[in-house]
Write a protein that holds these residues in place. Sequence first.
Motif, PDB file in Angstrom:
ATOM      1  N   VAL A  36       0.832  -1.210   0.000  1.00 25.57           N
ATOM      2  CA  VAL A  36       0.000   0.000   0.000  1.00 25.57           C
ATOM      3  C   VAL A  36       0.864   1.256   0.000  1.00 25.57           C
ATOM      4  N   VAL A  37       1.934   1.265   0.789  1.00 24.05           N
ATOM      5  CA  VAL A  37       2.821   2.438   0.811  1.00 24.05           C
ATOM      6  C   VAL A  37       3.463   2.636  -0.556  1.00 24.05           C
ATOM      7  N   LYS A  38       3.905   1.552  -1.161  1.00 26.28           N
ATOM      8  CA  LYS A  38       4.509   1.625  -2.502  1.00 26.28           C
ATOM      9  C   LYS A  38       3.516   2.183  -3.512  1.00 26.28           C
ATOM     10  N   ALA A  39       2.265   1.747  -3.416  1.00 25.18           N
ATOM     11  CA  ALA A  39       1.233   2.230  -4.336  1.00 25.18           C
ATOM     12  C   ALA A  39       0.920   3.706  -4.095  1.00 25.18           C
ATOM     13  N   LEU A  40       0.847   4.112  -2.825  1.00 25.18           N
ATOM     14  CA  LEU A  40       0.567   5.514  -2.504  1.00 25.18           C
ATOM     15  C   LEU A  40       1.645   6.438  -3.056  1.00 25.18           C
ATOM     16  N   LEU A  41       2.900   6.042  -2.892  1.00 24.43           N
ATOM     17  CA  LEU A  41       4.004   6.872  -3.389  1.00 24.43           C
ATOM     18  C   LEU A  41       4.029   6.894  -4.915  1.00 24.43           C
ATOM     19  N   PRO A  94       6.073  11.061 -21.033  1.00 21.48           N
ATOM     20  CA  PRO A  94       4.929  11.087 -20.102  1.00 21.48           C
ATOM     21  C   PRO A  94       4.254   9.723 -19.996  1.00 21.48           C
ATOM     22  N   ARG A  95       3.985   9.322 -18.740  1.00 21.99           N
ATOM     23  CA  ARG A  95       3.348   8.036 -18.503  1.00 21.99           C
ATOM     24  C   ARG A  95       2.675   8.071 -17.135  1.00 21.99           C
ATOM     25  N   SER A  96       1.814   7.139 -16.904  1.00 23.20           N
ATOM     26  CA  SER A  96       1.136   7.033 -15.614  1.00 23.20           C
ATOM     27  C   SER A  96       1.796   5.940 -14.782  1.00 23.20           C
ATOM     28  N   TYR A  97       2.095   6.277 -13.534  1.00 24.35           N
ATOM     29  CA  TYR A  97       2.690   5.305 -12.613  1.00 24.35           C
ATOM     30  C   TYR A  97       1.630   4.685 -11.704  1.00 24.35           C
ATOM     31  N   ARG A  98       0.386   4.952 -11.983  1.00 24.89           N
ATOM     32  CA  ARG A  98      -0.692   4.564 -11.079  1.00 24.89           C
ATOM     33  C   ARG A  98      -0.751   3.058 -10.845  1.00 24.89           C
ATOM     34  N   VAL A  99      -0.914   2.710  -9.566  1.00 23.39           N
ATOM     35  CA  VAL A  99      -1.044   1.310  -9.153  1.00 23.39           C
ATOM     36  C   VAL A  99      -2.407   1.152  -8.488  1.00 23.39           C
ATOM     37  N   THR A 100      -3.135   0.133  -8.873  1.00 23.27           N
ATOM     38  CA  THR A 100      -4.454  -0.117  -8.296  1.00 23.27           C
ATOM     39  C   THR A 100      -4.408  -1.346  -7.396  1.00 23.27           C
ATOM     40  N   LEU A 101      -4.885  -1.180  -6.172  1.00 29.73           N
ATOM     41  CA  LEU A 101      -4.931  -2.284  -5.225  1.00 29.73           C
ATOM     42  C   LEU A 101      -6.387  -2.555  -4.846  1.00 29.73           C
ATOM     43  N   ASN A 102      -6.680  -3.778  -4.443  1.00 30.03           N
ATOM     44  CA  ASN A 102      -8.048  -4.086  -4.062  1.00 30.03           C
ATOM     45  C   ASN A 102      -8.339  -3.573  -2.647  1.00 30.03           C
ATOM     46  N   LYS A 103      -9.607  -3.375  -2.362  1.00 33.98           N
ATOM     47  CA  LYS A 103     -10.045  -2.800  -1.089  1.00 33.98           C
ATOM     48  C   LYS A 103      -9.622  -3.661   0.107  1.00 33.98           C
ATOM     49  N   LYS A 104      -9.667  -4.962  -0.058  1.00 37.63           N
ATOM     50  CA  LYS A 104      -9.338  -5.866   1.042  1.00 37.63           C
ATOM     51  C   LYS A 104      -7.891  -5.689   1.495  1.00 37.63           C
ATOM     52  N   LEU A 105      -6.978  -5.547   0.533  1.00 38.50           N
ATOM     53  CA  LEU A 105      -5.564  -5.363   0.863  1.00 38.50           C
ATOM     54  C   LEU A 105      -5.328  -4.010   1.524  1.00 38.50           C
ATOM     55  N   LYS A 106      -5.986  -2.967   1.015  1.00 37.60           N
ATOM     56  CA  LYS A 106      -5.815  -1.624   1.589  1.00 37.60           C
ATOM     57  C   LYS A 106      -6.335  -1.570   3.016  1.00 37.60           C
ATOM     58  N   ARG A 107      -7.448  -2.233   3.282  1.00 35.61           N
ATOM     59  CA  ARG A 107      -7.987  -2.264   4.638  1.00 35.61           C
ATOM     60  C   ARG A 107      -7.080  -3.053   5.581  1.00 35.61           C
ATOM     61  N   SER A 178     -10.816  11.981  10.348  1.00 33.64           N
ATOM     62  CA  SER A 178     -10.771  10.518  10.417  1.00 33.64           C
ATOM     63  C   SER A 178     -11.049   9.852   9.071  1.00 33.64           C
ATOM     64  N   ASN A 179     -11.804  10.523   8.194  1.00 33.82           N
ATOM     65  CA  ASN A 179     -12.134   9.902   6.904  1.00 33.82           C
ATOM     66  C   ASN A 179     -11.028  10.074   5.864  1.00 33.82           C
ATOM     67  N   ALA A 180      -9.908  10.716   6.261  1.00 38.38           N
ATOM     68  CA  ALA A 180      -8.820  10.941   5.310  1.00 38.38           C
ATOM     69  C   ALA A 180      -7.511  10.286   5.749  1.00 38.38           C
ATOM     70  N   ILE A 181      -7.549   9.479   6.808  1.00 31.43           N
ATOM     71  CA  ILE A 181      -6.312   8.851   7.262  1.00 31.43           C
ATOM     72  C   ILE A 181      -5.851   7.821   6.238  1.00 31.43           C
ATOM     73  N   ASN A 182      -4.538   7.661   6.134  1.00 33.22           N
ATOM     74  CA  ASN A 182      -4.002   6.635   5.252  1.00 33.22           C
ATOM     75  C   ASN A 182      -2.764   6.010   5.875  1.00 33.22           C
ATOM     76  N   VAL A 183      -2.374   4.894   5.347  1.00 30.08           N
ATOM     77  CA  VAL A 183      -1.289   4.088   5.918  1.00 30.08           C
ATOM     78  C   VAL A 183       0.021   4.873   5.962  1.00 30.08           C
ATOM     79  N   TYR A 184       0.351   5.559   4.880  1.00 28.53           N
ATOM     80  CA  TYR A 184       1.632   6.273   4.789  1.00 28.53           C
ATOM     81  C   TYR A 184       1.728   7.374   5.834  1.00 28.53           C
ATOM     82  N   ASP A 185       0.657   8.139   6.028  1.00 26.78           N
ATOM     83  CA  ASP A 185       0.682   9.227   7.008  1.00 26.78           C
ATOM     84  C   ASP A 185       0.832   8.687   8.431  1.00 26.78           C
TER      85      ASP A 185
END
Length: 208
Positions: A36-41, A94-107, A178-185
């Motif tokens: 998740v941290v890798k995807a966020l960055l 120019p390219r997109s580095y976007r990574v998509t993870l499923n909800k279960k893994l993020k939770r 509380s609705n904006a917390i994330n793993v990296y922060d």
Amino acid sequence: MPTINVVNMQGKACGTYDLSEKVFGIEPNEYAVHAVVKALLANKRQGTQSTLTRTEVRGGGRKPWRQKGTGRARQGSTRSPQWFKGGIALGPKPRSYRVTLNKKLKRLALFSVLSAKVKENEMIVVDSIAVDEYKTKTIVDFLKAVGAEGKALIVTKAADEKVYRSAGNIAGVETTPSNAINVYDILRFDKLVIAKDAVAAIEEVYGK
């Protein structure tokens, strides 16, 4: 079910709070947190870097010298990559580095870092986080009283402008609803200072 002490803004104990086992009491999963941290960055990267290829560099329209008879290597343009001021071969575009993870893994990653904070006594639950005026000293004294000097993330249930602006000038301190917390922060800060109603809001959303 993990239980945590609750303090007020003066640092005095004012009871306990039974945390959700599902959200704050699991065994941390390092793989999920890393993913998740890798995807966020990666998702923060703009991907707008661009170099000029030989077709995009200005000039170089005329052949530098004739094909044969000069004793030198044949050249078709002074904007080939091997020339000074030439184009870049295989450069970034120019390219997109976007990574998509499923909800279960993020939770799972979020529950892991929250559980780790509880296990390592780095989460401080406050009965209520509120200030009457825009004053940095109030937040400084509050953090000192609850033992959260240094790098701290203050979490309130909803956006509170007075709290946010009062903490805005304190080095190493950030605020978030509380609705904006994330793993990296959560990982970036030594202490997680969270209001009791924010804990309840998190449990309501993720504890189902």
